[in-house]
Write a protein that holds these residues in place. Structure first.
Motif, short mmCIF file in Angstrom:
data_model
loop_
_atom_site.label_atom_id
_atom_site.label_comp_id
_atom_site.label_asym_id
_atom_site.label_seq_id
_atom_site.Cartn_x
_atom_site.Cartn_y
_atom_site.Cartn_z
N ASP A 182 -2.43 -4.37 -11.42
CA ASP A 182 -1.41 -4.15 -12.43
C ASP A 182 -1.78 -4.95 -13.68
N CYS A 183 -0.91 -4.98 -14.67
CA CYS A 183 -1.22 -5.63 -15.94
C CYS A 183 -1.37 -7.14 -15.82
N ALA A 184 -0.97 -7.72 -14.68
CA ALA A 184 -1.12 -9.16 -14.45
C ALA A 184 -2.23 -9.46 -13.45
N GLY A 185 -2.91 -8.44 -12.95
CA GLY A 185 -4.00 -8.63 -12.00
C GLY A 185 -3.60 -8.51 -10.54
N ASN A 186 -2.31 -8.26 -10.25
CA ASN A 186 -1.85 -8.11 -8.86
C ASN A 186 -2.43 -6.84 -8.25
N LEU A 187 -2.87 -6.94 -7.00
CA LEU A 187 -3.49 -5.81 -6.31
C LEU A 187 -2.46 -4.89 -5.69
N ILE A 188 -2.68 -3.58 -5.84
CA ILE A 188 -1.85 -2.54 -5.22
C ILE A 188 -2.82 -1.56 -4.58
N GLU A 189 -2.59 -1.25 -3.30
CA GLU A 189 -3.49 -0.35 -2.58
C GLU A 189 -2.90 1.05 -2.49
N PHE A 190 -3.79 2.05 -2.52
CA PHE A 190 -3.42 3.45 -2.34
C PHE A 190 -4.37 4.04 -1.31
N VAL A 191 -3.81 4.71 -0.30
CA VAL A 191 -4.57 5.19 0.85
C VAL A 191 -4.39 6.68 1.01
N GLU A 192 -5.51 7.39 1.22
CA GLU A 192 -5.46 8.80 1.61
C GLU A 192 -5.60 8.85 3.12
N GLU A 193 -4.55 9.29 3.79
CA GLU A 193 -4.61 9.35 5.26
C GLU A 193 -5.28 10.64 5.70
N THR A 194 -5.98 10.53 6.82
CA THR A 194 -6.53 11.73 7.46
C THR A 194 -5.45 12.30 8.35
N ASP A 195 -5.65 13.51 8.81
CA ASP A 195 -4.65 14.18 9.65
C ASP A 195 -4.34 13.38 10.92
N ASP A 196 -5.34 12.68 11.48
CA ASP A 196 -5.10 11.95 12.72
C ASP A 196 -4.39 10.61 12.49
N GLU A 197 -4.20 10.18 11.21
CA GLU A 197 -3.49 8.95 10.91
C GLU A 197 -2.01 9.18 10.70
N ALA B 54 0.85 -1.20 0.00
CA ALA B 54 0.00 0.00 0.00
C ALA B 54 0.88 1.25 0.00
N PHE B 55 0.44 2.25 -0.73
CA PHE B 55 1.13 3.51 -0.82
C PHE B 55 0.19 4.63 -0.41
N ARG B 56 0.74 5.68 0.13
CA ARG B 56 -0.02 6.86 0.56
C ARG B 56 -0.16 7.82 -0.61
N VAL B 57 -1.36 8.38 -0.78
CA VAL B 57 -1.60 9.44 -1.75
C VAL B 57 -2.18 10.65 -1.01
N ALA B 58 -1.92 11.84 -1.52
CA ALA B 58 -2.41 13.06 -0.86
C ALA B 58 -3.91 13.22 -1.05
N ASP B 59 -4.42 12.88 -2.24
CA ASP B 59 -5.83 13.11 -2.55
C ASP B 59 -6.33 11.91 -3.37
N LEU B 60 -7.18 11.10 -2.78
CA LEU B 60 -7.66 9.89 -3.43
C LEU B 60 -8.41 10.20 -4.73
N ASP B 61 -9.29 11.19 -4.71
CA ASP B 61 -10.08 11.50 -5.90
C ASP B 61 -9.18 11.95 -7.05
N GLU B 62 -8.17 12.74 -6.75
CA GLU B 62 -7.21 13.17 -7.77
C GLU B 62 -6.44 11.96 -8.32
N PHE B 63 -6.03 11.08 -7.42
CA PHE B 63 -5.31 9.87 -7.84
C PHE B 63 -6.20 9.00 -8.73
N LEU B 64 -7.46 8.79 -8.32
CA LEU B 64 -8.37 7.97 -9.12
C LEU B 64 -8.61 8.57 -10.51
N ALA B 65 -8.72 9.88 -10.58
CA ALA B 65 -8.91 10.54 -11.88
C ALA B 65 -7.69 10.29 -12.78
N GLU B 66 -6.51 10.38 -12.20
CA GLU B 66 -5.29 10.12 -12.98
C GLU B 66 -5.23 8.66 -13.44
#
Length: 137
Positions: free
Chosen positions: A121-136, A85-97
């Motif tokens: 990914d191109c082989a079906g492997n799952l990769i997670e992206f998380v938008e953390e809240t300030d308290d996380e 899993a990787f952290r993203v600043a803005d989930l909606d922006e990431f999803l649009a990209e």
């Protein structure tokens, strides 16, 4: 206790060249090096984005990813490693990209405990992206 830091995640794929291209085009990971692991009969690549790395294996005679490993709610019902899993600043922006790049968006979570998404990914492997809240953070 011994100190350690994260080094890389690993995925097995049916086509190493296609995976190197996908990780570069969709997520911005550049090829760091290619090598062959004799004991595993694996054509292998390490791709890197800043301090993050993925090791990608194309193993001779490997079985395809089972369908239940391609969907997060099903995948967690089998023991073993699940995803990175990787952290993203803005989930909606990431999803649009990701949509603009044609990524396969597997699952989106928007709950009181947090929000994130899984892409395949191109082989079906799952990769997670998380938008953390300030308290996380």
């Amino acid at each position: 206790m011994a100190e350690f830091t994260f080094h890389h995640g690993g995925v097995s794929v049916p086509d190493l060249d296609a995976a190197i291209d996908w990780y570069d085009r969709v997520l911005g990971f550049a090829l760091e090096r290619r090598f062959y692991i004799e004991a595993a009969r694996s054509h292998t690549a390490m791709v890197r984005k800043g301090p993050l790395r993925f090791e990608i294996f194309e193993v001779e005679g490997a079985a395809p990813l089972p369908d239940d490993r391609r969907h997060p709610p099903c995948d967690v019902k089998t023991h073993g490693n699940k995803h990175v899993a990787f952290r993203v600043a803005d989930l909606d922006e990431f999803l649009a990209e990701m949509e603009q790049k044609g990524a396969d968006i597997a699952f989106v979570v928007r709950e009181a405990f947090g929000k994130g998404c899984f892409i395949r990914d191109c082989a079906g492997n799952l990769i997670e992206f998380v938008e953390e809240t300030d308290d996380e953070a």
